[in-house]
Structure formats: C-alpha cells, structure tokens
Scaffold this motif. Structure first.
Motif, PDB file in Angstrom:
ATOM      1  N   CYS A  96     -31.965  37.458  -9.936  1.00 54.44           N
ATOM      2  CA  CYS A  96     -31.217  38.338 -10.831  1.00 54.44           C
ATOM      3  C   CYS A  96     -31.785  38.253 -12.246  1.00 54.44           C
ATOM      4  CB  CYS A  96     -29.740  37.963 -10.823  1.00 54.44           C
ATOM      5  SG  CYS A  96     -28.974  38.076  -9.187  1.00 54.44           S
ATOM      6  N   GLY A  97     -32.855  38.988 -12.476  1.00 48.87           N
ATOM      7  CA  GLY A  97     -33.415  39.054 -13.817  1.00 48.87           C
ATOM      8  C   GLY A  97     -34.183  37.827 -14.244  1.00 48.87           C
ATOM      9  N   THR A  98     -34.638  37.035 -13.305  1.00 51.09           N
ATOM     10  CA  THR A  98     -35.414  35.839 -13.639  1.00 51.09           C
ATOM     11  C   THR A  98     -36.389  35.543 -12.510  1.00 51.09           C
ATOM     12  OG1 THR A  98     -35.261  33.514 -14.312  1.00 51.09           O
ATOM     13  CG2 THR A  98     -33.774  34.223 -12.578  1.00 51.09           C
ATOM     14  N   TRP A 152     -23.961  46.671  -9.656  1.00 47.62           N
ATOM     15  CA  TRP A 152     -24.043  45.831  -8.462  1.00 47.62           C
ATOM     16  C   TRP A 152     -23.324  44.507  -8.733  1.00 47.62           C
ATOM     17  CZ3 TRP A 152     -27.958  49.206  -9.525  1.00 47.62           C
ATOM     18  CH2 TRP A 152     -28.453  49.980  -8.460  1.00 47.62           C
ATOM     19  N   PRO A 153     -22.305  44.157  -7.960  1.00 49.26           N
ATOM     20  CA  PRO A 153     -21.667  42.847  -8.137  1.00 49.26           C
ATOM     21  C   PRO A 153     -22.588  41.745  -7.629  1.00 49.26           C
ATOM     22  CG  PRO A 153     -20.737  43.951  -6.233  1.00 49.26           C
ATOM     23  CD  PRO A 153     -21.678  44.932  -6.878  1.00 49.26           C
ATOM     24  N   ILE A 154     -22.724  40.695  -8.404  1.00 52.33           N
ATOM     25  CA  ILE A 154     -23.523  39.534  -8.004  1.00 52.33           C
ATOM     26  C   ILE A 154     -22.561  38.452  -7.550  1.00 52.33           C
ATOM     27  CG2 ILE A 154     -25.179  37.792  -8.769  1.00 52.33           C
ATOM     28  CD1 ILE A 154     -26.055  39.850 -10.935  1.00 52.33           C
ATOM     29  N   ARG A 155     -22.695  38.025  -6.325  1.00 49.10           N
ATOM     30  CA  ARG A 155     -21.775  37.031  -5.759  1.00 49.10           C
ATOM     31  C   ARG A 155     -22.498  35.698  -5.560  1.00 49.10           C
ATOM     32  NH1 ARG A 155     -17.380  40.064  -3.612  1.00 49.10           N
ATOM     33  NH2 ARG A 155     -17.899  42.290  -3.432  1.00 49.10           N
ATOM     34  N   ASP A 156     -21.730  34.615  -5.666  1.00 47.93           N
ATOM     35  CA  ASP A 156     -22.304  33.306  -5.352  1.00 47.93           C
ATOM     36  C   ASP A 156     -22.318  33.134  -3.838  1.00 47.93           C
ATOM     37  OD1 ASP A 156     -19.718  32.605  -4.581  1.00 47.93           O
ATOM     38  OD2 ASP A 156     -19.313  31.423  -6.379  1.00 47.93           O
ATOM     39  N   ILE A 157     -22.773  31.995  -3.379  1.00 45.09           N
ATOM     40  CA  ILE A 157     -22.954  31.803  -1.943  1.00 45.09           C
ATOM     41  C   ILE A 157     -21.632  31.804  -1.180  1.00 45.09           C
ATOM     42  CG2 ILE A 157     -22.882  29.276  -1.956  1.00 45.09           C
ATOM     43  CD1 ILE A 157     -25.294  29.386   0.010  1.00 45.09           C
ATOM     44  N   SER A 158     -20.526  31.532  -1.884  1.00 50.41           N
ATOM     45  CA  SER A 158     -19.217  31.548  -1.230  1.00 50.41           C
ATOM     46  C   SER A 158     -18.604  32.936  -1.200  1.00 50.41           C
ATOM     47  CB  SER A 158     -18.260  30.574  -1.929  1.00 50.41           C
ATOM     48  OG  SER A 158     -17.934  31.047  -3.230  1.00 50.41           O
ATOM     49  N   GLY A 159     -19.260  33.904  -1.848  1.00 44.20           N
ATOM     50  CA  GLY A 159     -18.763  35.277  -1.825  1.00 44.20           C
ATOM     51  C   GLY A 159     -17.960  35.688  -3.039  1.00 44.20           C
ATOM     52  N   GLU A 160     -17.788  34.795  -4.015  1.00 43.93           N
ATOM     53  CA  GLU A 160     -17.050  35.136  -5.231  1.00 43.93           C
ATOM     54  C   GLU A 160     -17.935  35.951  -6.169  1.00 43.93           C
ATOM     55  OE1 GLU A 160     -13.982  34.564  -5.529  1.00 43.93           O
ATOM     56  OE2 GLU A 160     -13.384  32.621  -4.699  1.00 43.93           O
ATOM     57  N   LYS A 169     -33.621  48.810 -18.841  1.00 43.32           N
ATOM     58  CA  LYS A 169     -33.455  49.464 -17.540  1.00 43.32           C
ATOM     59  C   LYS A 169     -32.392  48.749 -16.717  1.00 43.32           C
ATOM     60  CE  LYS A 169     -36.162  50.833 -13.452  1.00 43.32           C
ATOM     61  NZ  LYS A 169     -37.514  50.833 -12.836  1.00 43.32           N
ATOM     62  N   TYR A 170     -32.463  47.433 -16.674  1.00 46.60           N
ATOM     63  CA  TYR A 170     -31.445  46.629 -15.994  1.00 46.60           C
ATOM     64  C   TYR A 170     -30.812  45.679 -17.000  1.00 46.60           C
ATOM     65  CZ  TYR A 170     -32.572  48.168 -11.257  1.00 46.60           C
ATOM     66  OH  TYR A 170     -32.729  48.912 -10.133  1.00 46.60           O
ATOM     67  N   LEU A 171     -29.497  45.628 -16.984  1.00 47.28           N
ATOM     68  CA  LEU A 171     -28.745  44.734 -17.872  1.00 47.28           C
ATOM     69  C   LEU A 171     -27.869  43.844 -17.005  1.00 47.28           C
ATOM     70  CD1 LEU A 171     -27.902  43.989 -20.804  1.00 47.28           C
ATOM     71  CD2 LEU A 171     -26.097  45.728 -20.599  1.00 47.28           C
ATOM     72  N   ASN A 172     -28.018  42.554 -17.164  1.00 47.42           N
ATOM     73  CA  ASN A 172     -27.235  41.616 -16.361  1.00 47.42           C
ATOM     74  C   ASN A 172     -26.163  40.939 -17.205  1.00 47.42           C
ATOM     75  OD1 ASN A 172     -28.928  42.212 -14.250  1.00 47.42           O
ATOM     76  ND2 ASN A 172     -29.475  40.089 -13.803  1.00 47.42           N
ATOM     77  N   THR A 173     -25.178  40.376 -16.522  1.00 48.96           N
ATOM     78  CA  THR A 173     -24.164  39.554 -17.168  1.00 48.96           C
ATOM     79  C   THR A 173     -24.840  38.423 -17.937  1.00 48.96           C
ATOM     80  OG1 THR A 173     -22.501  40.026 -15.478  1.00 48.96           O
ATOM     81  CG2 THR A 173     -22.229  37.976 -16.717  1.00 48.96           C
ATOM     82  N   PRO A 174     -24.375  38.110 -19.149  1.00 51.82           N
ATOM     83  CA  PRO A 174     -24.949  36.972 -19.874  1.00 51.82           C
ATOM     84  C   PRO A 174     -24.545  35.651 -19.213  1.00 51.82           C
ATOM     85  CG  PRO A 174     -23.016  37.782 -21.026  1.00 51.82           C
ATOM     86  CD  PRO A 174     -23.274  38.754 -19.896  1.00 51.82           C
ATOM     87  N   GLU A 175     -25.190  34.579 -19.602  1.00 53.19           N
ATOM     88  CA  GLU A 175     -24.845  33.262 -19.064  1.00 53.19           C
ATOM     89  C   GLU A 175     -23.399  32.925 -19.412  1.00 53.19           C
ATOM     90  OE1 GLU A 175     -27.330  30.623 -17.698  1.00 53.19           O
ATOM     91  OE2 GLU A 175     -28.168  32.547 -17.108  1.00 53.19           O
ATOM     92  N   THR A 176     -22.615  32.554 -18.409  1.00 50.67           N
ATOM     93  CA  THR A 176     -21.215  32.181 -18.620  1.00 50.67           C
ATOM     94  C   THR A 176     -20.929  30.900 -17.835  1.00 50.67           C
ATOM     95  OG1 THR A 176     -20.340  33.356 -16.685  1.00 50.67           O
ATOM     96  CG2 THR A 176     -20.618  34.644 -18.728  1.00 50.67           C
ATOM     97  N   GLY A 204     -20.850  37.843 -11.521  1.00 42.85           N
ATOM     98  CA  GLY A 204     -21.569  38.608 -12.527  1.00 42.85           C
ATOM     99  C   GLY A 204     -21.908  39.990 -12.008  1.00 42.85           C
ATOM    100  N   PHE A 205     -22.640  40.749 -12.831  1.00 41.02           N
ATOM    101  CA  PHE A 205     -23.021  42.107 -12.448  1.00 41.02           C
ATOM    102  C   PHE A 205     -24.452  42.395 -12.891  1.00 41.02           C
ATOM    103  CE2 PHE A 205     -18.418  42.385 -12.606  1.00 41.02           C
ATOM    104  CZ  PHE A 205     -18.123  43.131 -11.465  1.00 41.02           C
ATOM    105  N   GLY A 206     -25.101  43.269 -12.124  1.00 39.23           N
ATOM    106  CA  GLY A 206     -26.373  43.850 -12.523  1.00 39.23           C
ATOM    107  C   GLY A 206     -26.131  45.336 -12.749  1.00 39.23           C
ATOM    108  N   ALA A 207     -26.548  45.870 -13.896  1.00 39.73           N
ATOM    109  CA  ALA A 207     -26.230  47.248 -14.265  1.00 39.73           C
ATOM    110  C   ALA A 207     -27.523  48.028 -14.492  1.00 39.73           C
ATOM    111  CB  ALA A 207     -25.356  47.272 -15.516  1.00 39.73           C
ATOM    112  N   ARG A 208     -27.653  49.189 -13.823  1.00 37.86           N
ATOM    113  CA  ARG A 208     -28.864  49.996 -13.897  1.00 37.86           C
ATOM    114  C   ARG A 208     -28.654  51.208 -14.805  1.00 37.86           C
ATOM    115  NH1 ARG A 208     -33.011  53.894 -13.830  1.00 37.86           N
ATOM    116  NH2 ARG A 208     -34.714  53.198 -12.456  1.00 37.86           N
ATOM    117  N   LYS A 209     -29.566  51.415 -15.731  1.00 30.42           N
ATOM    118  CA  LYS A 209     -29.491  52.564 -16.635  1.00 30.42           C
ATOM    119  C   LYS A 209     -29.650  53.853 -15.841  1.00 30.42           C
ATOM    120  CE  LYS A 209     -32.926  53.366 -19.550  1.00 30.42           C
ATOM    121  NZ  LYS A 209     -33.791  53.240 -20.771  1.00 30.42           N
TER     122      LYS A 209
END
Length: 633
Positions: A289-291, A208-216, A233-240, A219-224
């Motif tokens: 998203c994971g928090t 699943w692509p995670i977009r900011d409020i502007s639509g960019e 079970k769910y793996l998210n993009t690390p902090e960047t 990050g991603f959420g990934a389901r096993k």
C-alpha cells in the motif's frame, strides 16, 4: 466511564471464540500431535514453528520467545490492545452484549479504547463510501471500474466505494454516529482545514478499504478521478495507531486462506491488479500500500506459508525501469524467505489489470505460471550490464554475479546456479566458476555473514522447549536430568490430563519437585483446588493462582507442550507418578542415612529408634513402588 466489564461476560467471551479460530486469522496452523496445533510465531522471527496452540485448553505458547496465554492475551499482544479492548473486539465477533460493573448495560463509548474506536470509525466510513458508489455523483467512479473490466459484483466483493467531492460529507456522517472531531482527526479520515474545522481527507475519489489480516478496516487507498484534483494519483491513509503501511498488504484478508492452502502468494503492484488477479482465479494475489515490499510484509507471508519446502512467492512487476528496480529490491530480501521467490513480467510491460482487459482471465493465470526464479532474473540483470565479448567483461560480470550466487543458502541450488552463471557468461570452464562461488560462500560463513545451514532457511525442526527458560527465580531447567524430565511430564499430565493422575497427584508435596519452577507450578495447582477438581476453566484457575508472570508462563507452556508418549494412558501416567515419588523417597532415604551417621552414640535410644523406623518404612515403601508400580502408591 463505562466501567469494569462483568467477569461472567469476560468468561463468556473467552468460551465463545475458540483460540485456534482467532490465531488462524494471523498465521497458518497445522497439526502438532496430541490435539495441539503449531505455526510460526508472530511475535519473533523463527525458521521452524515453535508456536503451539491447544484448542482444548484455550491457550497458546511459544517455546522460542516464551510468549503465551489465552485468546485475550493473544489479541492484546498481536494488535496492541488493552484488556478491555480485546474483550470488546471478541465480544463484537461473538455477538455478546457486555455489562459494565459501574454502569449496568451500556452502549456508551467513553470508556472504549482508542484502537477500538478508530476501527469502528473506519468500518462506518467503509460502508458510507460503498453506499456513495451508487450515487449520481459517483458515475465517474463506476465508469472507471467498468473501463477496467470490473462490474458491480467485483466492486461489492472488494467493498470499493466513493468519497463525495464536498468538503465534509463523511465528517458530518461520522459525527452523527457519535465520533468526536478528535477521533476523526486521529483516525486520518478527516483533517484540519484552514478555518480550524475538520474536513474530509478523501474527496471525489474511488475508495479501496485496506484491511489487516484479521479483516478489520484500518485505512483506505483513494484513486484520483478528475483532472481538477491536484492531489497525487493515489492517496493513502496517513500513519495512525492502526495503520502502518509497511505492515499491511492489500487483499490479505481475502487471500490468506488460499495462500495457506496452496503455499503460494502472488505480489502485485496495485489495488486494481489485485482485483484483476482474483477475478481471473488467482486468489492468492496481494499488494503493498504505497510502499516497497519489505521486511514486515515478509513476516506476514512467512506466517501463512509456514516455510514448507514447496512454498513460493511470485512477484509481478512492470517491465519498465521502475519495475526492474523494484524486482531487484525484492531480490535483496530473497534470503529472508524460506519460500522460493520468482518474478513474472507481462508482455509489453502490461500490469495484470491491463493484461486481463487485453487478453482475458487465462492470460493472467498464464502470466503467474510463466515465472522465473528471482535470483536468475537478478543474475541476468547483472550480466546484461557487461560486455561479454571480451575476457575483461566476462571477468567483471563474474566478480559482480558470483557473490549473488554464493549468498544462496541451499547448496544444491547454489551449485546449479553457479553452473548456470558459467553458461550465461560464456565461460567454458564451469568447475572454475563453481569453485569460485563455493570459495566466496565459505569465506562468508567464516566471517559469520551467512548462516551455516542448507535448505534456504528450512532447518530440521527441533522438539519444542528443549531448553526451557528459568521460571520463578530458580536455576535453568536441565532436561538432560531424568528428574527434571519426569517432573515436567507429570505436571503436563496434571494440567492436560488431570483425570489420569488423580487423586494420587494431589497428595504430592512441593518438595517432591526438585526444580523450583516445577514446585511453583505444583503449588499453583494446589491453590487452584487440585487436579481432582479440574473443570472447564481448570487451567485458567491454575494460571490465576500463579504468584507471578513467570510462573504463569510456565503453566501455559506445560499446558500446551505435547506429552512425550505415543499412547497417553493410565499406564504412562502411573510411570511418571511412580518415578517422581520414588526419587523423592530415595532422596529422603539418603538424608536419613546421613542423619544416622551423624547421630551421637550418646543420643537417647528413642531418637535412634525413631530414625531407624522412618528409614525402614521408607525402604519398604521404595521396594513396593519398584515391585508394584502405580499400585504401590
């Protein structure tokens, strides 16, 4: 290096993307009068909107924190971009090809900012994952979606994709797009392997692509999907640099317009829950998203909800212990909202996705409508822990629950909740409970631990810029001073409606403005060519002519602030012109009278005559202004 962006291209980008269109991607704007728009400032916490946008001028200004500027300044500040990154972002949206002074037309990327590159990498990765969802290997992912009631159209709407199970499919794909290994590692799309070579972070998962409020995509959420996947079970993009999990809400890009329109947000717990809600017509659904839902998420929603009296945030949680704990954690932040907060729990502890599968779309929308006020849920949870069959248990429950009710800022809701609490506890003496709650609330106010305001954070709006900050090193401006107030109005007219004060305004000297900040703005207008030479880029030229950031901020503030008149016409403009000039004349008359008093009788006759003549001329001019108004200028 790509070099400096051509100035004409920068201007084209500024002109091509309206500032209200850009700002409204981040917060809700509503009419502020005078052609301006207002909203809650995204740069500081506030209860009532002091952030104003002038679409006609292309500028924004916050009268609370003094942030201000044009479209590029806004993008730079809110997304932490460099100037070139902001230009490149908006140029991409407008379809403008940029020229770089030291390299002609170029598609080179070596001079592009890091954030832009990370966003571009995520955009390319998102499309790669979407394309892979149709591959034979992704059958397991398509089956997962179908079993949860999502067809291809739903997957396309949410850009759901699939990451191949191999080690470096995405890494090799992005290398082919010109991204370096360093960029891939920094983006979180790849990670170092034991051999030291980058490999894909996400492998064999539904994406699943995670977009900011502007639509960019940030990050991603990934389901096993497979049992042999030893990861979570769910793996998210690390902090960047572009992804902070506490500052993003999944689905916000799709839900923001409906949230602003309906003044309602529905907070669910997962990606499939967001999908289920949207498919069922609840298009205001979003998820963390994971928090846990926290303060930064509240800021995002408050900017969209605008803190109006009917705004509402509805939380959906599982009925298990973890869900109840999450609900109580959300209640801890309840008073940070001006919106009403509610909770809804599906029957049987099902989440919205399960509920839609079991009972259909109508059950999901019905779930949202069956909400309970969050503070009522919290009270019932507290009360349930005590034995209400004896006085000691009821007293203990009251001691724990009363401070919760006392923390409610709206006094009418606080009173009603105290009565409700008495009923929950089985205490017949309602006035006793009400009095106890009121006493606790009063003590809290006296200690300063609770603001003394009614309306759950909805104070009456005050006019913006009632006490502007000092600019240009001068004293604080005092708008109780008639002189300062009129000078401010005249400068606003000169910046916003220059035709109404031209050409007279351009003959006014710096010394006719008693406040040093206003004199500095007057000088900047002069240096930009004057009000009579105003054009499409007039305010931008005045800003460029300002000697420093503080004067530049004052120019923006005056260009955006509403003019304080129901009818802004030549008559109103003439009154301001006359008032400023007349006060200047009166000040000079007093100076000359002082000079005459100090002149020695032995002074040359011609000196006496010159002073008397200047005094006579000024007095005559003052009478003309008083009698004829603007015609006397």
């Amino acid at each position: 290096m790509a070099g400096r962006i051509n100035d004409d291209d920068v201007k084209a980008v500024r002109d091509a993307v309206p500032i209200d269109a850009v700002v409204s991607e981040y917060l809700q704007l509503r009419n502020a009068g005078g052609g301006n728009l207002k909203g809650l400032c995204p740069f500081h916490d506030e209860k009532s909107p002091s952030f104003q946008v002038s679409p006609s001028k292309g500028f924004y200004h916050c009268f609370g924190c003094q942030a201000g500027g044009d479209t590029l300044d806004f993008i730079m500040k809110i997304d932490h971009l460099s100037f070139s990154e902001a230009v490149e972002r908006l140029a991409g949206q407008a379809g403008i090809t940029l020229r770089y002074e030291e390299g002609g037309y170029t598609a080179g990327t070596s001079g592009r900012g890091e954030r832009i590159r990370l966003v571009e990498a995520h955009k390319a990765a998102a499309q790669f994952y979407v394309d892979q969802l149709g591959s034979p290997e992704a059958e397991i992912g398509r089956k997962f979606l179908a079993e949860r009631g999502f067809d291809q159209a739903a997957a396309t709407h949410f850009s759901v994709g699939y990451s191949p199970a191999g080690w470096d499919h995405l890494t090799r794909f992005l290398r082919g797009k010109g991204f370096s290994d360093k960029e891939l590692i920094t983006s979180g799309l790849s990670q170092d392997s034991r051999s030291g070579k980058p490999i894909d972070r996400f492998r064999g998962r539904l994406m699943w692509p995670i977009r900011d409020i502007s639509g960019e995509v940030v990050g991603f959420g990934a389901r096993k999907l497979r049992d042999d996947d030893n990861g979570p079970k769910y793996l998210n993009t690390p902090e960047t640099a572009i992804y902070k999990k506490s500052q993003v809400l999944y689905g916000i890009d799709l839900a923001k317009k409906e949230i602003a329109k309906t003044s309602r947000a529905v907070v669910v717990e997962g990606y499939t829950d967001v999908m289920a809600c949207h498919m069922a017509g609840v298009t205001t659904a979003i998820a963390t998203c994971g928090t846990a839902f926290g303060g930064d998420h509240i800021k995002i929603l408050r900017r969209l909800l605008m803190d109006n009296a009917t705004a509402e945030v509805i939380f959906t949680f599982d009925g298990d212990a973890a869900g109840q704990k999450a609900a109580l954690r959300a209640f801890e932040d309840d008073q940070k909202f001006a919106a009403e907060t509610s909770i809804t729990i599906a029957p049987g502890g099902m989440d919205p996705c399960d509920l839609r599968l079991a009972q259909g779309d109508a059950a999901v929308s019905g779930l949202v409508e069956s909400r309970t006020p969050l503070f009522e849920f919290a009270l019932r949870h507290i009360v349930s822990r005590h034995n209400l069959e004896n006085p000691a248990g009821r007293a203990a429950a009251l001691a724990e629950a009363a401070p919760v009710v006392a923390s409610i800022k709206d006094l009418s809701i606080q009173h009603e909740s105290a009565v409700q609490l008495a009923g929950m506890l089985g205490i017949l003496d309602e006035p006793f409970v009400v009095k106890r709650v009121a006493q606790l609330a009063r003590w809290a106010r006296e200690r300063g631990s609770q603001p003394q305001q009614q309306g759950r954070g909805r104070p009456q709006e005050a006019p913006p810029a009632a006490t502007p900050s000092p600019v240009g090193g001068g004293p604080a401006l005092n708008l109780r001073s008639p002189a300062h107030r009129t000078e401010r109005e005249l400068l606003k007219l000169a910046l916003q409606r220059p035709a109404l004060v031209s050409p007279a305004f351009d003959a006014y000297g710096m010394d006719e403005f008693t406040a040093p900040p206003y004199a500095a703005v007057r000088q900047a207008i002069l240096d930009a060519g004057g009000a009579s030479q105003a054009g499409d880029d007039y305010v931008a030229r005045v800003r460029d002519a300002a000697p420093n950031d503080t004067v530049r901020a004052m120019v923006t503030e005056l260009a955006v602030e509403a003019i304080h008149a129901k009818t802004v016409d030549e008559i109103y403009a003439g009154v301001q012109l006359v008032q400023v000039r007349l006060r200047a004349v009166d000040r000079r008359v007093l100076e000359i009278q002082g000079t005459m008093t100090r002149l020695s009788p032995q002074a040359p006759p011609e000196q006496h005559a010159a002073v008397q003549e200047e005094l006579w001329v000024l007095q005559q001019y003052g009478r003309r202004l008083r009698n004829r108004g603007a015609e006397g200028l």
